[in-house]
Design a protein around this motif. Structure first.
Motif, PDB file in Angstrom:
ATOM      1  N   GLY A 289      35.869  47.559  46.624  1.00 56.52           N
ATOM      2  CA  GLY A 289      35.414  48.566  47.799  1.00 56.52           C
ATOM      3  C   GLY A 289      35.266  47.512  48.902  1.00 56.52           C
ATOM      4  N   ALA A 290      34.394  48.478  50.163  1.00 50.07           N
ATOM      5  CA  ALA A 290      34.010  47.344  51.294  1.00 50.07           C
ATOM      6  C   ALA A 290      32.850  46.586  50.678  1.00 50.07           C
ATOM      7  CB  ALA A 290      33.577  48.637  52.271  1.00 50.07           C
ATOM      8  N   SER A 291      32.039  47.112  49.807  1.00 48.19           N
ATOM      9  CA  SER A 291      31.012  46.304  49.355  1.00 48.19           C
ATOM     10  C   SER A 291      31.186  44.957  48.120  1.00 48.19           C
ATOM     11  CB  SER A 291      29.793  46.850  48.889  1.00 48.19           C
ATOM     12  OG  SER A 291      29.579  47.950  49.702  1.00 48.19           O
ATOM     13  N   GLY A 292      32.571  45.023  47.982  1.00 47.60           N
ATOM     14  CA  GLY A 292      33.027  44.432  46.775  1.00 47.60           C
ATOM     15  C   GLY A 292      33.508  45.310  45.499  1.00 47.60           C
ATOM     16  N   VAL A 293      32.619  45.064  44.352  1.00 49.24           N
ATOM     17  CA  VAL A 293      32.470  45.908  43.465  1.00 49.24           C
ATOM     18  C   VAL A 293      32.193  47.301  43.802  1.00 49.24           C
ATOM     19  CG1 VAL A 293      31.850  46.258  40.910  1.00 49.24           C
ATOM     20  CG2 VAL A 293      32.162  43.995  41.707  1.00 49.24           C
ATOM     21  N   GLU A 294      32.936  48.195  43.657  1.00 47.01           N
ATOM     22  CA  GLU A 294      32.858  49.534  43.727  1.00 47.01           C
ATOM     23  C   GLU A 294      32.421  50.372  42.574  1.00 47.01           C
ATOM     24  OE1 GLU A 294      33.448  50.827  47.238  1.00 47.01           O
ATOM     25  OE2 GLU A 294      32.650  52.824  46.619  1.00 47.01           O
ATOM     26  N   LYS A 295      33.524  50.122  41.622  1.00 42.15           N
ATOM     27  CA  LYS A 295      33.102  50.895  40.229  1.00 42.15           C
ATOM     28  C   LYS A 295      33.693  49.708  39.235  1.00 42.15           C
ATOM     29  CE  LYS A 295      34.093  55.481  41.261  1.00 42.15           C
ATOM     30  NZ  LYS A 295      35.178  56.475  41.661  1.00 42.15           N
ATOM     31  N   ILE A 296      32.820  49.943  38.131  1.00 41.64           N
ATOM     32  CA  ILE A 296      33.383  49.022  36.928  1.00 41.64           C
ATOM     33  C   ILE A 296      33.951  50.349  36.047  1.00 41.64           C
ATOM     34  CG2 ILE A 296      32.749  47.710  35.017  1.00 41.64           C
ATOM     35  CD1 ILE A 296      30.484  46.174  36.638  1.00 41.64           C
ATOM     36  N   LEU A 297      35.237  50.041  35.544  1.00 41.51           N
ATOM     37  CA  LEU A 297      35.817  50.967  34.928  1.00 41.51           C
ATOM     38  C   LEU A 297      35.884  51.040  33.294  1.00 41.51           C
ATOM     39  CD1 LEU A 297      39.078  51.489  37.198  1.00 41.51           C
ATOM     40  CD2 LEU A 297      37.049  52.768  37.367  1.00 41.51           C
ATOM     41  N   PRO A 298      35.759  51.909  32.651  1.00 46.10           N
ATOM     42  CA  PRO A 298      35.793  51.684  31.264  1.00 46.10           C
ATOM     43  C   PRO A 298      36.838  51.055  30.758  1.00 46.10           C
ATOM     44  CG  PRO A 298      35.825  54.035  31.833  1.00 46.10           C
ATOM     45  CD  PRO A 298      35.832  53.271  33.085  1.00 46.10           C
ATOM     46  N   ILE A 299      36.666  50.448  29.478  1.00 43.34           N
ATOM     47  CA  ILE A 299      37.996  49.753  28.806  1.00 43.34           C
ATOM     48  C   ILE A 299      38.944  51.040  28.405  1.00 43.34           C
ATOM     49  CG2 ILE A 299      38.715  48.372  26.808  1.00 43.34           C
ATOM     50  CD1 ILE A 299      35.932  47.245  27.002  1.00 43.34           C
ATOM     51  N   GLY A 300      38.315  51.929  27.944  1.00 37.71           N
ATOM     52  CA  GLY A 300      39.263  53.316  27.489  1.00 37.71           C
ATOM     53  C   GLY A 300      39.820  52.910  26.249  1.00 37.71           C
ATOM     54  N   LYS A 301      40.864  53.828  26.034  1.00 37.25           N
ATOM     55  CA  LYS A 301      41.207  53.862  24.532  1.00 37.25           C
ATOM     56  C   LYS A 301      42.136  52.520  24.251  1.00 37.25           C
ATOM     57  CE  LYS A 301      43.762  57.253  21.613  1.00 37.25           C
ATOM     58  NZ  LYS A 301      44.932  56.506  21.121  1.00 37.25           N
ATOM     59  N   ILE A 302      41.792  51.858  23.196  1.00 40.16           N
ATOM     60  CA  ILE A 302      42.738  50.894  22.708  1.00 40.16           C
ATOM     61  C   ILE A 302      42.906  50.776  21.396  1.00 40.16           C
ATOM     62  CG2 ILE A 302      41.614  49.439  24.579  1.00 40.16           C
ATOM     63  CD1 ILE A 302      39.790  48.069  22.627  1.00 40.16           C
ATOM     64  N   SER A 303      43.851  49.968  20.910  1.00 44.32           N
ATOM     65  CA  SER A 303      44.600  50.064  19.667  1.00 44.32           C
ATOM     66  C   SER A 303      43.348  49.176  18.823  1.00 44.32           C
ATOM     67  CB  SER A 303      45.772  49.262  19.168  1.00 44.32           C
ATOM     68  OG  SER A 303      45.237  47.996  19.550  1.00 44.32           O
ATOM     69  N   SER A 304      43.520  49.764  17.310  1.00 38.10           N
ATOM     70  CA  SER A 304      42.651  48.932  16.292  1.00 38.10           C
ATOM     71  C   SER A 304      42.795  47.667  16.320  1.00 38.10           C
ATOM     72  CB  SER A 304      42.423  49.494  14.952  1.00 38.10           C
ATOM     73  OG  SER A 304      44.036  49.420  14.574  1.00 38.10           O
ATOM     74  N   TYR A 305      43.914  47.195  16.751  1.00 41.86           N
ATOM     75  CA  TYR A 305      43.915  45.659  16.775  1.00 41.86           C
ATOM     76  C   TYR A 305      43.356  45.020  17.957  1.00 41.86           C
ATOM     77  CZ  TYR A 305      46.532  41.148  17.978  1.00 41.86           C
ATOM     78  OH  TYR A 305      46.689  39.693  18.224  1.00 41.86           O
ATOM     79  N   GLU A 306      43.440  45.708  18.875  1.00 42.51           N
ATOM     80  CA  GLU A 306      42.796  45.113  20.377  1.00 42.51           C
ATOM     81  C   GLU A 306      41.250  45.312  19.962  1.00 42.51           C
ATOM     82  OE1 GLU A 306      46.447  46.554  23.101  1.00 42.51           O
ATOM     83  OE2 GLU A 306      44.565  47.979  22.988  1.00 42.51           O
ATOM     84  N   GLN A 307      40.767  46.172  19.415  1.00 41.50           N
ATOM     85  CA  GLN A 307      39.485  46.356  19.047  1.00 41.50           C
ATOM     86  C   GLN A 307      38.704  45.106  18.291  1.00 41.50           C
ATOM     87  OE1 GLN A 307      37.954  49.708  19.793  1.00 41.50           O
ATOM     88  NE2 GLN A 307      36.282  48.385  20.040  1.00 41.50           N
ATOM     89  N   THR A 308      39.788  44.743  17.550  1.00 36.59           N
ATOM     90  CA  THR A 308      39.354  43.547  16.568  1.00 36.59           C
ATOM     91  C   THR A 308      39.101  42.165  17.660  1.00 36.59           C
ATOM     92  OG1 THR A 308      41.043  44.131  14.978  1.00 36.59           O
ATOM     93  CG2 THR A 308      40.153  42.112  14.558  1.00 36.59           C
ATOM     94  N   LEU A 309      40.260  42.244  18.551  1.00 42.59           N
ATOM     95  CA  LEU A 309      40.328  41.190  19.513  1.00 42.59           C
ATOM     96  C   LEU A 309      39.035  41.139  20.479  1.00 42.59           C
ATOM     97  CD1 LEU A 309      43.943  41.398  21.089  1.00 42.59           C
ATOM     98  CD2 LEU A 309      43.084  39.523  19.380  1.00 42.59           C
ATOM     99  N   LEU A 310      38.511  42.237  20.605  1.00 43.91           N
ATOM    100  CA  LEU A 310      37.375  42.457  21.359  1.00 43.91           C
ATOM    101  C   LEU A 310      36.283  41.861  20.867  1.00 43.91           C
ATOM    102  CD1 LEU A 310      37.363  45.663  23.509  1.00 43.91           C
ATOM    103  CD2 LEU A 310      37.292  43.395  24.598  1.00 43.91           C
ATOM    104  N   LYS A 311      36.106  42.332  19.453  1.00 49.83           N
ATOM    105  CA  LYS A 311      35.026  41.743  18.497  1.00 49.83           C
ATOM    106  C   LYS A 311      34.876  40.090  18.554  1.00 49.83           C
ATOM    107  CE  LYS A 311      33.042  45.372  15.895  1.00 49.83           C
ATOM    108  NZ  LYS A 311      33.293  46.161  16.898  1.00 49.83           N
ATOM    109  N   ALA A 312      36.218  39.611  18.489  1.00 50.34           N
ATOM    110  CA  ALA A 312      36.342  38.246  18.350  1.00 50.34           C
ATOM    111  C   ALA A 312      35.935  37.619  19.693  1.00 50.34           C
ATOM    112  CB  ALA A 312      37.745  37.956  17.759  1.00 50.34           C
ATOM    113  N   ALA A 313      36.068  38.186  20.770  1.00 43.89           N
ATOM    114  CA  ALA A 313      35.774  37.712  22.139  1.00 43.89           C
ATOM    115  C   ALA A 313      34.175  37.637  22.265  1.00 43.89           C
ATOM    116  CB  ALA A 313      36.554  38.529  23.054  1.00 43.89           C
TER     117      ALA A 313
END
Ligand SMILES: NC(=O)c1ccc[n+]([C@@H]2O[C@H](COP(=O)([O-])OP(=O)(O)OC[C@H]3O[C@@H](n4cnc5c(N)ncnc54)[C@H](O)[C@@H]3O)[C@@H](O)[C@H]2O)c1
Ligand SMILES: O=C(O)C[C@H](O)C(=O)O
Length: 333
Positions: A289-313
């Motif tokens: 937005g005009a000030s830069g970051v307007e909203k940080i959006l949630p990650i939302g629904k992800i697969s269990s494989y992606e959940q594992t990837l996030l944990k590793a990150a």
């Protein structure tokens, strides 16, 4: 009137990125700063028949200060690139100091500018910029961005290849969250705007994920000692800059993944809950937005494989962020 500044403008990314910015109708002034060659690059670009007025600056006579004066947006691709066998973290030794010094210049001369950090390791260089800004009492988390767009661009391209139709690539949107190195790069293929081919197996998904995570290495290997991605990065950097410029000028609903401080918006708390970690920085989908970051959006629904990837990150991200923060906080010897 919008002034854009490129720090590291004579480099492999800096030159094509400056070219793309020069072609943007949203920029009226373009300042190029580097420790070498900017007068030549600026003279060359200045002959292009687009509105931006181009100037080149070198370090003597406070070239950095002059380049930054009145800046609205500053893009930083300054620093050394990888060679085969190196990790992005191996670049910290040289690039941390370069980014710290450039950030100090921005904090003093253009503290309200939007800062787009390309220099690696992004997971540490963005915290360095934030920490320098805090020391100068000008920190605004809404205005500092780690550019992770190349991961998003790669994900779109590789998925379009799998779909078997590169012409859809510009329309394919895959959020890539986390950070910008190896396991911290988490492509959310389950959230692809275009259905993945039905015959993709779990192993195919893993291979595709791995290709996005290590796409940078593919280029480093192919360039065989001559550096890392420059042209695709210039494209990605210009894409992100264009989105931000459009948002600053009032366009609504522009969303892009970018590595930001999670206090930039309330939504950061939700992301911290989703990743089950109190990380300060994370590449999330951000509405600009005009000030830069307007909203940080949630990650939302992800697969269990992606959940594992996030944990590793998370552990690597945490270490990378802390390394950047302590580099600035540590007393100088
Ligand atoms: N975020 C990403 O997705 C991404 C993608 C590709 C590359 N990168 C990173 O971008 C950086 C630049 O890559 P490149 O291929 O353009 O490297 P390069 O060596 O071709 O160019 C870097 C430029 O920075 C300049 N520079 C060095 N110290 C400087 C200083 N103190 N002030 C101003 N300029 C200075 C150099 O003179 C050079 O012109 C690297 O750290 C690389 O790892 C990030
Ligand atoms: O791989 C690199 O070192 C450069 C960049 O971060 C990339 O992703 O291409």
């Amino acid at each position: 009137m919008t002034k854009a500044v490129v720090l590291g403008a004579a480099g492999g990314i800096g030159q094509p990125l400056s070219l793309l910015l020069k072609t943007s109708p949203l920029i009226s002034e373009l300042s190029l700063y580097d420790i070498v060659n900017t007068p030549g690059v600026a003279a060359d670009l200045s002959h292009i028949d687009t509105p931006a007025k181009v100037e080149g600056y070198l370090p003597p006579d406070d070239g950095l200060g002059k380049a930054l004066k009145g800046a609205d947006i500053v893009v930083i691709p300054a620093g050394v690139p990888r060679k085969p066998g190196m990790t992005r973290d191996d670049l910290f030794k040289i690039n941390a100091g370069i980014v710290r010094d450039l950030a100090t210049g921005i904090a003093k001369v253009a503290p309200k500018a939007f800062v787009l950090v390309i220099s690696n390791p992004v997971n540490s260089t963005v915290p360095i910029v934030a920490e320098v800004f805090k020391q100068h009492n000008v920190f605004d988390p809404k205005r500092i961005f780690g550019v992770t767009t190349l991961d998003v661009v790669r994900a779109s391209t590789f998925v379009a290849e799998k779909i078997g139709d590169l012409s859809v690539a510009p329309a394919v949107s895959i959020p890539v969250v986390g950070g910008h190195s190896g396991v911290t790069i988490v492509p959310l293929l389950s959230q692809s705007s275009h259905p993945l081919p039905a015959n993709l197996t779990e192993d195919d998904i893993k291979a595709l994920t791995n290709r996005v995570q290590y796409g940078g290495d593919e280029v480093v290997k192919a360039k065989d000692g001559a550096g890392s991605a420059t042209l695709s990065m210039a494209y990605a950097g210009a894409e992100f800059a264009a989105k931000l410029l459009r948002a600053i000028k009032g366009e609504k609903g522009i969303v892009a993944p970018t590595f930001v401080h999670l206090t930039a918006d309330e939504g950061g708390k939700k992301v911290q809950q989703e990743i089950e970690a109190p990380l300060d920085f994370f590449s999330a989908r951000v509405e600009l937005g005009a000030s830069g970051v307007e909203k940080i959006l949630p990650i939302g629904k992800i697969s269990s494989y992606e959940q594992t990837l996030l944990k590793a990150a998370v552990p690597e991200l945490k270490a990378n962020i802390e390394k950047g923060v302590s580099f600035v906080q540590a007393p100088k010897l």
